[in-house]
Design an enzyme around this catalytic site. Structure first.
Site, PDB file in Angstrom:
ATOM      1  N   ASP A  83     109.296  45.959  25.142  1.00 17.47           N
ATOM      2  CA  ASP A  83     107.873  45.864  25.488  1.00 17.47           C
ATOM      3  C   ASP A  83     107.039  45.594  24.236  1.00 17.47           C
ATOM      4  OD1 ASP A  83     107.653  48.346  28.153  1.00 17.47           O
ATOM      5  OD2 ASP A  83     108.662  46.412  27.980  1.00 17.47           O
ATOM      6  N   ASP A 103     104.551  42.666  23.622  1.00 17.05           N
ATOM      7  CA  ASP A 103     103.146  42.893  23.284  1.00 17.05           C
ATOM      8  C   ASP A 103     102.760  42.152  22.010  1.00 17.05           C
ATOM      9  OD1 ASP A 103     102.812  44.428  25.472  1.00 17.05           O
ATOM     10  OD2 ASP A 103     102.933  46.365  24.442  1.00 17.05           O
ATOM     11  N   GLU A 152      74.247  44.122  31.840  1.00 14.56           N
ATOM     12  CA  GLU A 152      75.084  45.302  31.581  1.00 14.56           C
ATOM     13  C   GLU A 152      75.950  45.083  30.357  1.00 14.56           C
ATOM     14  OE1 GLU A 152      77.539  45.880  35.025  1.00 14.56           O
ATOM     15  OE2 GLU A 152      75.826  46.176  36.351  1.00 14.56           O
ATOM     16  N   LYS A 200      79.430  44.625  28.672  1.00 19.16           N
ATOM     17  CA  LYS A 200      80.740  44.175  29.135  1.00 19.16           C
ATOM     18  C   LYS A 200      81.788  45.034  28.427  1.00 19.16           C
ATOM     19  CE  LYS A 200      83.569  39.964  29.467  1.00 19.16           C
ATOM     20  NZ  LYS A 200      84.723  40.682  29.851  1.00 19.16           N
ATOM     21  N   ASP A 225      85.164  46.536  27.177  1.00 20.28           N
ATOM     22  CA  ASP A 225      86.453  45.927  26.849  1.00 20.28           C
ATOM     23  C   ASP A 225      87.559  46.883  27.292  1.00 20.28           C
ATOM     24  OD1 ASP A 225      88.206  44.110  25.970  1.00 20.28           O
ATOM     25  OD2 ASP A 225      87.878  44.434  23.837  1.00 20.28           O
TER      26      ASP A 225
HETATM   27  S1  IVH Z   1      81.530  42.538  36.980  1.00 17.72           S
HETATM   28  C1  IVH Z   1      82.340  39.713  40.286  1.00 17.72           C
HETATM   29  N1  IVH Z   1      80.667  44.065  35.039  1.00 17.72           N
HETATM   30  O1  IVH Z   1      85.072  41.635  32.465  1.00 17.72           O
HETATM   31  C2  IVH Z   1      82.055  40.745  39.278  1.00 17.72           C
HETATM   32  N2  IVH Z   1      82.831  43.106  34.814  1.00 17.72           N
HETATM   33  O2  IVH Z   1      85.718  38.851  31.901  1.00 17.72           O
HETATM   34  C3  IVH Z   1      83.096  40.800  38.241  1.00 17.72           C
HETATM   35  N3  IVH Z   1      83.988  43.716  32.766  1.00 17.72           N
HETATM   36  O3  IVH Z   1      87.383  41.241  35.067  1.00 17.72           O
HETATM   37  C4  IVH Z   1      83.105  41.959  37.366  1.00 17.72           C
HETATM   38  N4  IVH Z   1      82.427  45.021  31.974  1.00 17.72           N
HETATM   39  O4  IVH Z   1      87.212  43.547  33.947  1.00 17.72           O
HETATM   40  C5  IVH Z   1      81.683  43.303  35.491  1.00 17.72           C
HETATM   41  N5  IVH Z   1      79.781  45.452  33.432  1.00 17.72           N
HETATM   42  C6  IVH Z   1      80.780  44.700  33.872  1.00 17.72           C
HETATM   43  C7  IVH Z   1      81.970  44.533  33.141  1.00 17.72           C
HETATM   44  C8  IVH Z   1      82.973  43.708  33.651  1.00 17.72           C
HETATM   45  C9  IVH Z   1      83.624  44.535  31.765  1.00 17.72           C
HETATM   46  C10 IVH Z   1      85.277  42.978  32.822  1.00 17.72           C
HETATM   47  C11 IVH Z   1      85.958  42.961  34.153  1.00 17.72           C
HETATM   48  C12 IVH Z   1      86.143  41.506  34.457  1.00 17.72           C
HETATM   49  C13 IVH Z   1      86.058  40.880  33.099  1.00 17.72           C
HETATM   50  C14 IVH Z   1      85.682  39.410  33.179  1.00 17.72           C
END
Ligand code: IVH
Length: 670
Positions: free
Chosen positions: A35, A39, A114, A116, A118
């Site tokens: 693994d 990775d 929002e 995002k 990680d």
């Molecule tokens: S919304 C249709 N909100 O980013 C709505 N995603 O690059 C889709 N992610 O697969 C998701 N923070 O894993 C949403 N505040 C946030 C997020 C978020 C992280 C991730 C999620 C998604 C990926 C896309």
């Protein structure tokens, strides 16, 4: 700089290797590499994709990681597809997205912006308010059933006040920077391979077949979407976030709603600057259309919705030269390679050192002294070397070898089978003693303020410290005579040493720095045996019978107590007045079911007996197969049989699953 063709070729090569190993693992059930090796390949690909996103293949193996469920986890079909997000890499692309939404019929659209996170996307199903199921995103249609693991997340309620018939949520599981730092520190001390970043650590912790492992890793979650809600409609996204928070679900409070593109860009710019101060890692910001009913009109592609976009922060990467690799010695004697770099400014700080973890990582990445390297720094996480720029090699670069002799004391070094680290074989290596003392006096152990590295070094040089127990033999005149210390500091230091004598034996056990025995294991062990001395007479089997104590800890304890020097040290510490024995066997703070023995019978509602057993064990309880006078509780589901009668005859308390679950949930909220 690398030429783009060779980067693209490298990506293709990695992609086909990963595809091959994916198939070998998932379809043929015949993995050809470990693994960790897998990775490492994947990480190399992801690093390239991060550095050169415009060259990344949209169908890359990195997009499918975990895409197919591991065979050991049950597969779960999502009731609604879990889409991904389209990306914007500049403010102009964000504005273009806003314009597109406007053009598609939404006048002056407002957006919620929002963080995002990680981490890893998961779907949670609550039925009549009860957490019923959790799954990874997988390929968006089918994921892995990780319910037992998700249930170990302390911040997630298992029961919501509003018992809607069905509520399916989406959120991101992540590991805070602090939890990541601690986990890697523990792993380093244990000679285990380190996680490269909090995201990998979260992924590795969540995809554990044994949920007790997940429970020990401090994972968190933020919920950001409602995928399905029966008997409840929402008109605005901010209303959803508010509702989720009211339900006690963890919602990231750092969001903002606006219809003004300038304000939206300003908010993004603000976080691009400030994000390194957040306690978790983010890799961008997500814009979501506030008005829910307008979303349907915009629709979605097969991959992502047209009503949302992710603005990706530029990668915090830079290029510099690896000047040298320095090797230090930790308190367990582990040799730790450290990269010395030509100073370079990155993510707001001047970087001149980076972690290299261990020999394998240096070899896997083919890092050589003198290489031009790409380094990555995210927030306050220690910078790391992503990869060397092989095309820029001059031929002068040198392959690094772990020293065969300890750089501090000259003794032989050794790498044990199954361990990632090399160790100095000299138990009394001065560097090791320095580190041992630093650990012993640290806040979480014996909390002796004033005994910093400079003073310890002077005491070692003066021949006043040969062992950490010597701390308690220090005299006022020894200390006052040290250059720069003086009467007052000597008095203060002595009183800190004196005060430490009455600290709990769990702190002492942790402070001894026994390999694999972290703060938590020390508490568990002292909670169980009540006396550090007893650890010298227990068998490995008795140790591993305790929940949370695995083979490695057990073996390390047995080794520690077979060494006469260690026994002598403990005797001396006891003679100096330190407490090895816990005075009051108060119930441990660690698990609310500590010391309680359960027997499970009948069919439990919505949870398997195996899952229930794990949850009890995670909370410190024991589960036994048959009812006896030592049983504290009989956990009875439907169709409970003879065990119920036996429990009644012995006067043992019978509880049902909701009853036990509320005990567990109640204690989690404290
Ligand atoms: S919304 C249709 N909100 O980013 C709505 N995603 O690059 C889709 N992610 O697969 C998701 N923070 O894993 C949403 N505040 C946030 C997020 C978020 C992280 C991730 C999620 C998604 C990926 C896309």
């Amino acid at each position: 700089m690398d030429n783009q063709k060779s980067i693209q070729e490298q990506m293709q090569e990695l992609n086909s290797q990963l595809e091959h190993h994916n198939r070998a693992y998932h379809e043929l059930d015949a993995p050809e590499i470990s693994d960790a090796e897998y990775d490492a390949l994947l990480r190399r690909l992801k690093d390239l994709e991060e550095a050169y996103p415009h060259l990344a293949d949209p169908d890359s193996a990195s997009q499918r990681v975990g895409g197919q469920a591991l065979p050991q986890f049950a597969q779960v079909e999502h009731p609604v597809a879990l889409l991904s997000l389209d990306n914007a890499f500049s403010p102009a692309e964000v504005l273009a997205f806003i314009k597109r939404v406007e053009k598609n019929g939404t006048l002056q659209p407002a957006f919620v912006v929002e963080q995002k996170m990680d981490g890893l996307s998961v779907a949670l199903t609550y039925r009549r308010g009860r957490l019923e199921n959790a799954a990874t995103r997988g390929d968006g249609l089918t994921g892995e059933n990780i319910t037992a693991n998700i249930r170990t997340l302390a911040c997630l309620p298992h029961q919501l006040p509003d018992a809607l018939p069905l509520l399916v949520l989406r959120g991101e599981v992540y590991m805070s920077k602090e939890a990541f730092r601690r986990l890697n520190q523990e792993r380093e001390e244990a000679g285990e391979s380190l996680f490269a970043n909090p995201r990998n650590a979260a992924a590795g912790s969540l995809r554990q077949l044994d949920p007790t492992v997940t429970a020990q890793r401090k994972l968190d979650i933020f919920i950001y979407e409602v995928l399905l809600a029966e008997d409840r409609t929402f008109t605005r996204h901010s209303e959803i976030l508010q509702y989720l928070a009211e339900q006690g679900l963890p919602v990231n409070p750092e969001y903002f709603c606006s219809g003004d593109p300038e304000q939206i860009l300003a908010y993004i710019a603000l976080w691009e600057e400030k994000r390194q101060h957040l306690p978790y890692e983010t890799d961008g910001m997500v814009l979501k259309l506030e008005n829910i009913s307008s979303r349907a009109g915009l629709g979605a592609t097969s991959k992502f919705p047209r009503w949302a976009i992710a603005y990706k922060f530029p990668a915090e990467e830079g290029r510099t030269r690896l000047l040298d690799i320095q090797v230090g010695v930790g308190r367990t004697g582990a040799l730790t390679p450290l990269a010395l770099l030509e100073p370079v400014r990155l993510a707001g700080s001047l970087i001149s050192r980076a972690t290299l973890h261990n020999e394998d990582m240096i070899r896997d990445k083919d890092i050589r002294i003198g290489d031009q390297v790409i380094i990555h720094k995210a927030g306050d996480v220690i910078p790391e070397i992503v990869r060397p720029l092989i095309d820029l090699r001059t031929g002068e670069e040198q392959v690094f070898q772990m020293p065969k002799d300890c750089p501090e004391c000259g003794s032989r070094t050794r790498r044990e089978e199954g361990q990632a680290a090399w160790y100095c074989t000299n138990e009394n290596c001065p560097a090791r003693l320095m580190e041992q003392i630093a650990h012993f006096v640290s806040k979480k152990a014996m909390n002796i303020e004033g005994l910093g590295p400079a003073i310890v070094k002077m005491l070692l040089d003066a021949g006043l410290l040969y062992d950490l127990a010597d701390i308690y033999a220090l005299q006022h005149e020894d200390l006052a005579a040290l250059p720069g210390l003086g009467e007052k500091s000597a008095t203060n230091l002595l009183s800190a040493i004196e005060a430490s004598k009455s600290l709990s034996p769990a702190r002492l056990l942790f402070g001894l720095g026994i390999r694999h025995v972290g703060e938590r294991a020390a508490k568990t062990l002292v909670g169980h045996f009540g006396n550090i001395d007893l650890l010298g007479v227990v068998s490995p089997e008795e140790l591993t019978a305790i929940p949370e104590i695995g083979d490695k800890i057990a073996q390390s304890i047995v080794e520690y107590f077979t060494n006469e020097e260690n026994i002598q040290r403990l005797n001396r510490l006891q003679n100096y007045g330190l407490t090895l024995q816990e005075e009051l066997r108060a119930p441990s703070q660690e698990g609310q079911l500590q010391g309680k023995t359960f027997v499970i019978t009948g069919t439990l509602p919505g949870i398997s007996r195996e899952e229930a057993k794990k949850m009890i064990e995670v909370a410190g309880g024991k589960v036994s197969g048959s009812v006896s006078k030592n049983t504290d509780y009989l956990l009875a589901g439907e169709k409970a049989g003879s065990k119920l009668e036996k429990a009644a005859a012995l006067g043992i308390e019978v509880i049902d699953w909701p009853g036990l679950e509320s005990v567990l949930a109640g204690a989690n909220e404290e």
